[in-house]
Design an enzyme around this catalytic site. Structure first.
Site, PDB file in Angstrom:
ATOM      1  CG  HIS A   1      38.478  36.459  41.182  1.00  0.00           C
ATOM      2  ND1 HIS A   1      39.316  36.726  40.124  1.00  0.00           N
ATOM      3  CD2 HIS A   1      39.280  36.269  42.264  1.00  0.00           C
ATOM      4  CE1 HIS A   1      40.579  36.698  40.540  1.00  0.00           C
ATOM      5  NE2 HIS A   1      40.582  36.435  41.834  1.00  0.00           N
TER       6      HIS A   1
ATOM      7  CG  ASP B   1      43.925  40.544  44.223  1.00  0.00           C
ATOM      8  OD1 ASP B   1      43.489  40.585  45.380  1.00  0.00           O
ATOM      9  OD2 ASP B   1      44.262  39.481  43.652  1.00  0.00           O
TER      10      ASP B   1
ATOM     11  CG  HIS C   1      45.005  35.972  41.962  1.00  0.00           C
ATOM     12  ND1 HIS C   1      45.137  36.120  43.335  1.00  0.00           N
ATOM     13  CD2 HIS C   1      45.681  34.850  41.624  1.00  0.00           C
ATOM     14  CE1 HIS C   1      45.857  35.108  43.807  1.00  0.00           C
ATOM     15  NE2 HIS C   1      46.199  34.334  42.798  1.00  0.00           N
TER      16      HIS C   1
ATOM     17  CG  ASP D   1      46.547  38.725  46.364  1.00  0.00           C
ATOM     18  OD1 ASP D   1      46.715  39.926  46.071  1.00  0.00           O
ATOM     19  OD2 ASP D   1      45.651  38.020  45.855  1.00  0.00           O
TER      20      ASP D   1
END
Length: 334
Positions: free
Chosen positions: A154, A190, A192, A279
């Site tokens: 991120h 991932d 996200h 995740d």
């Protein structure tokens, strides 16, 4: 397969984060890495390759901020972790604002990524682990794993967010290019979207970014990762986003992975970097896919079928008790 990790990655330990309107215990805590270490074979400490590879990706003013932000926060009379609370949304322009409060907003995009007294050391050594794994593969290994903590995908060139401070996979990709690798592909799996990685390479055609992630219409980081984001300038077409709905199982995930691997094959890279987040697991407390522990080897086998040299870089995964076995399950597929 060598696994690279430095114990200093454990030192970053924020107390809390702002989540869903309230302060809660920090989800990206050192116990994540400890659980992974308990489930994996012995790790190798990375060599120190200095700040130069990090500065090939990140803005120097941002790195200077990361190194000094917490000390400046304390010097300003504060206590605890340094966290931004105001962001320059309207009419952004370069301003010479020295107050730490202003710079926390300038160099971040959310309030869930505090800076502690130990953050810089931890993120620095996480980046060194990614570099070590990359050089291991450049030196002839078929695969290496970087247990990077905190995660990185991120983080943009000049901002932090989403528990991320240095973009480990981007640092690794640029290091590979600087070492003479002509074309690099990054596959982000991932839950996200890896907005920082996309942002860093959005206008380049030598690094392909492919991401399979939760639809940003419903999930963080919301503002990036939509299917119509394809790159710009010379990088147009070198970004591929494959958003999936909440509740996605292996049966729905595998076709997206096949599309991703076909795009990577068409690009013709000499090296594949995988941003791996566990995740996507069905019991993850902040995510909504439904992959099971026994599903992860199938993903790894499809990625390995590319025949490309591989560097796996650890990203998210917050079901701490299951994290180690999920990572071990994924790596077993290679």
């Amino acid at each position: 397969m060598k696994l690279f990790f430095d114990p200093r990655e454990l030192d970053h330990a924020p107390e809390q984060e702002l989540h869903n309107g309230g302060f809660v215990p920090y989800a990206e805590h050192p116990g994540r890495a400890r659980n992974m270490l308990g489930a994996l074979a012995g790790t190798v400490a990375p060599a120190d390759r200095g700040e130069a590879p990090i500065l090939r990706v990140h803005d120097a003013a941002y790195i200077d901020f990361l190194k000094n932000a917490h000390a400046r926060w304390i010097a300003a009379g504060r206590s605890g972790d340094a966290v931004g609370y105001t962001w320059p949304i309207a009419r952004r322009r370069p301003l010479d604002l020295e107050r730490i409060d202003a710079q926390l907003g300038l160099f971040s995009f959310d309030a869930s990524t505090p800076i502690t007294a130990d953050t810089w050391d931890s993120v620095y050594w996480g980046a060194q682990s990614a570099l070590a794994a990359t050089h291991e593969v450049l030196d002839g290994a078929s695969i290496a794993f970087a247990l990077c903590r905190p995660p990185g995908h991120h983080a943009g060139a000049d901002y932090l967010g989403g528990y991320c401070y240095i973009n480990n996979v981007a640092v690794a990709a640029q290091a590979a290019r600087d070492a003479g690798v002509a074309k690099v592909a990054i596959l982000d799996i991932d839950y996200h979207h890896g907005n920082g990685t996309q942002d860093i390479f959005y206008d380049r055609d030598d690094i392909l970014f492919v991401s399979i992630h939760a639809d940003p219409v419903t999930d963080y980081p919301f503002y990036w990762g939509h299917a119509d984001e394809r790159g710009e300038g010379t990088g147009e077409g070198a970004t591929l986003n494959l958003p999936l709905p909440r509740g996605t199982t292996l049966a729905e995930y595998e076709p997206a992975l096949e599309t991703a691997m076909e795009a990577i094959a068409a690009f013709g890279p000499d090296l594949l970097l995988v941003s791996f987040g566990a995740d996507t697991f069905e019991e993850d407390p902040i995510s909504q896919f439904k992959l099971k522990t026994e599903d992860y080897p199938a993903l790894a086998r499809r990625i390995a079928a590319s025949g490309l040299p591989l560097v796996v870089v650890m990203e998210g995964g917050y079901a701490t008790d299951a994290l180690g076995r999920n990572v071990a399950s994924f790596l077993s597929g290679f």
